[in-house]
Design a protein around this motif. Structure first.
Motif, PDB file in Angstrom:
ATOM      1  N   ARG A   1       9.025  72.960  76.176  1.00  0.00           N
ATOM      2  CA  ARG A   1       8.533  73.295  77.525  1.00  0.00           C
ATOM      3  C   ARG A   1       7.308  72.481  77.893  1.00  0.00           C
ATOM      4  O   ARG A   1       7.164  72.042  79.029  1.00  0.00           O
ATOM      5  CB  ARG A   1       8.243  74.783  77.649  1.00  0.00           C
TER       6      ARG A   1
ATOM      7  N   ARG B   1       8.202  69.023  78.959  1.00  0.00           N
ATOM      8  CA  ARG B   1       8.794  68.924  80.301  1.00  0.00           C
ATOM      9  C   ARG B   1       7.748  68.905  81.412  1.00  0.00           C
ATOM     10  O   ARG B   1       8.067  68.580  82.550  1.00  0.00           O
ATOM     11  CB  ARG B   1       9.764  70.084  80.530  1.00  0.00           C
ATOM     12  N   GLN B   2       6.514  69.249  81.112  1.00  0.00           N
ATOM     13  CA  GLN B   2       5.471  69.299  82.132  1.00  0.00           C
ATOM     14  C   GLN B   2       5.025  67.893  82.540  1.00  0.00           C
ATOM     15  O   GLN B   2       4.500  67.144  81.723  1.00  0.00           O
ATOM     16  CB  GLN B   2       4.245  70.055  81.630  1.00  0.00           C
TER      17      GLN B   2
ATOM     18  N   GLU C   1      16.502  67.457  74.259  1.00  0.00           N
ATOM     19  CA  GLU C   1      16.851  68.292  75.414  1.00  0.00           C
ATOM     20  C   GLU C   1      17.087  67.441  76.652  1.00  0.00           C
ATOM     21  O   GLU C   1      17.993  67.690  77.425  1.00  0.00           O
ATOM     22  CB  GLU C   1      15.755  69.321  75.697  1.00  0.00           C
ATOM     23  N   ASN C   2      16.206  66.472  76.852  1.00  0.00           N
ATOM     24  CA  ASN C   2      16.322  65.541  77.976  1.00  0.00           C
ATOM     25  C   ASN C   2      15.732  64.221  77.483  1.00  0.00           C
ATOM     26  O   ASN C   2      14.546  63.961  77.676  1.00  0.00           O
ATOM     27  CB  ASN C   2      15.567  66.077  79.200  1.00  0.00           C
TER      28      ASN C   2
ATOM     29  N   GLN D   1      13.657  61.962  79.951  1.00  0.00           N
ATOM     30  CA  GLN D   1      12.375  62.575  80.303  1.00  0.00           C
ATOM     31  C   GLN D   1      11.422  62.553  79.111  1.00  0.00           C
ATOM     32  O   GLN D   1      10.236  62.264  79.250  1.00  0.00           O
ATOM     33  CB  GLN D   1      12.587  64.010  80.789  1.00  0.00           C
ATOM     34  N   ALA D   2      11.949  62.861  77.920  1.00  0.00           N
ATOM     35  CA  ALA D   2      11.121  62.838  76.711  1.00  0.00           C
ATOM     36  C   ALA D   2      10.553  61.445  76.474  1.00  0.00           C
ATOM     37  O   ALA D   2       9.364  61.304  76.166  1.00  0.00           O
ATOM     38  CB  ALA D   2      11.935  63.298  75.507  1.00  0.00           C
TER      39      ALA D   2
ATOM     40  N   ARG E   1       7.741  60.866  79.003  1.00  0.00           N
ATOM     41  CA  ARG E   1       6.537  61.657  78.718  1.00  0.00           C
ATOM     42  C   ARG E   1       5.844  61.159  77.446  1.00  0.00           C
ATOM     43  O   ARG E   1       4.627  61.028  77.404  1.00  0.00           O
ATOM     44  CB  ARG E   1       6.905  63.129  78.574  1.00  0.00           C
TER      45      ARG E   1
END
Length: 182
Positions: free
Chosen positions: A101, A104-105, A137-138, A141-142, A145
């Protein structure tokens, strides 16, 4: 003594009541030299003593409280690094686990940069660890980030590699500095 069952609101109360603590575990090389430190959260639950993360992290993940707990840990670790440095202690890199989580921010890199700056902590002293499953998970995106965090000068590590279905070839797409194999 038998522990009380965990109630959903207890971890949120624990933050407000300052019941969480960070324990620091040294990381040593084969010769016995300290090469780093891992920050590990514990909950000093009144009446039950220290609770390990397994007792409360799942609830924190389900209720989105994990972002608050993660931020609390990062802030406390930065404060501790500052305190050690002000005391003249040579501080090795300190590793902190990030949840899926948190990863994901979109604001995570800015928040980490703000914490480092406000505590006068060089980015090279912070290592952020993400599990293989959190990164998967993604993956796009990971990668984005983790790249943003790495650009700050922080060490980025994949933890628990080998517990999921990733391949070593997949790691090439991630901007990571190290790998901890399960």
């Amino acid at each position: 003594a038998q522990r009380r069952p965990l109630e959903v609101g207890e971890p949120r109360d624990a933050i407000q009541l300052d019941q969480f603590v960070v324990h620091y575990q040294p990381q040593v090389d084969m010769v016995g030299h300290v090469t780093g430190i891992e920050a590990l959260i514990r909950w000093h639950r009144p009446g039950d003593g220290l609770e390990l993360p397994a007792a409360f992290i799942a609830i924190a993940e389900e209720t989105d409280l994990i972002n608050d707990i993660g931020d609390w840990v990062l802030a406390n670790v930065c404060q501790q690094i500052r305190s050690w440095r002000e005391s003249g202690i040579a501080v090795p890199r300190v590793a902190v686990n990030l949840s899926a989580r948190q990863l994901r921010q979109a604001a995570l890199p800015a928040r980490v940069a703000q914490l480092l700056a406000s505590h006068d902590v060089p980015a090279r002293l912070l290592e952020l660890e993400v599990t293989e499953s959190a990164a998967m998970e993604n993956p796009q995106q990971a990668a984005r980030r983790l790249g943003e965090l790495g650009a700050l000068g922080i060490t980025v590590t994949i933890d628990d590699f080998g517990t999921g279905y990733s391949s070593l070839a997949y790691l090439k797409s991630l901007p990571i500095d190290s790998l901890k194999i399960d």
